[in-house]
Write an enzyme that holds these catalytic residues in place. Structure first.
Site, PDB file in Angstrom:
ATOM      1  N   SER A 126       0.720  -1.272   0.106  1.00  0.00           N
ATOM      2  CA  SER A 126       0.007   0.135   0.063  1.00  0.00           C
ATOM      3  C   SER A 126       0.962   1.140   0.014  1.00  0.00           C
ATOM      4  CB  SER A 126      -0.862  -0.015   1.148  1.00  0.00           C
ATOM      5  OG  SER A 126      -1.865  -1.127   1.095  1.00  0.00           O
ATOM      6  N   HIS A 177       0.657   4.727   4.385  1.00  0.00           N
ATOM      7  CA  HIS A 177      -0.293   5.306   3.440  1.00  0.00           C
ATOM      8  C   HIS A 177       0.172   6.977   3.171  1.00  0.00           C
ATOM      9  CE1 HIS A 177      -3.844   2.205   2.932  1.00  0.00           C
ATOM     10  NE2 HIS A 177      -2.499   1.455   3.279  1.00  0.00           N
TER      11      HIS A 177
END
Length: 194
Positions: A126, A177
């Site tokens: 991610s 993230h």
């Protein structure tokens, strides 16, 4: 730019880096399910574990990018890569795309190491994928003529939704993230200046 109409063979030929990354995801996931490896061997040796990084296991800043915590995790990240990786691979070329992907992922994992507790464990691509979003956002903001208006709107919308979902879903590495996104944006901004 984000619509995929190629056959599998065409996709592999046109986007070899994205294809290899997804193949690595799948191979490691399948290998982790084989009985020849003790339970959680891959995670014990290659997951991001801040305590082990502190003790010199620096490969754990890279290897979590290719591991996933389950089939759904693998599927979601690989699907995101299939949608958003090809346009950037074609735009940047293979070498630069690999650089952006890996630097974003490593930056996300390094930020996780610095900001999360020593006991924190994490896996997943991610952070690297958010790096791709960040690079796209830098294009939208700093080099508007490089992308069509429709593609710009798509990437900004997806990036915004992804950021919001980061805070709403459980068991998400928020640090990875956000810092993956920031790393990708900064790489895009630096490239734009050159």
């Amino acid at each position: 730019m984000f619509a995929r109409t190629e056959s599998l063979g065409q996709f592999i030929r046109y986007y070899p880096v994205v294809s290899v990354i997804i193949a690595i995801h799948l191979a490691l996931y399948l290998a982790s399910t084989l009985p020849i490896f003790p339970n959680y061997w891959f995670f014990d040796n290659f997951a991001g574990v801040n305590l082990y990084i502190t003790h010199g296991e620096y490969w754990r800043l890279l290897t979590p990018i290719f591991l996933h915590g389950g089939f759904t995790h693998l599927l979601f990240n690989s699907f995101s890569l299939v949608l958003f990786g090809p346009g950037l691979e074609r735009m940047l070329g293979r070498g630069k795309f690999i650089f952006v992907y890996l630097v974003s992922g490593i930056a996300a994992n390094f930020a996780t190491y610095l900001l999360e507790p020593l006991t924190y464990r994490h896996v997943g691509s991610s952070g690297a994928i958010f790096g791709l979003f960040g690079y796209y956002v830098s294009i939208v903001l700093l080099r508007k003529r490089t992308m069509s208006r429709q593609d710009s709107q798509t990437i900004v919308t997806i990036a915004a939704i992804s950021i919001v979902m980061t805070f709403l879903q459980p068991n998400i590495n928020i640090t990875a993230h956000l810092f993956g996104l920031l790393a990708g944006f900064l790489l895009g901004a630096a490239t734009g200046r050159r």
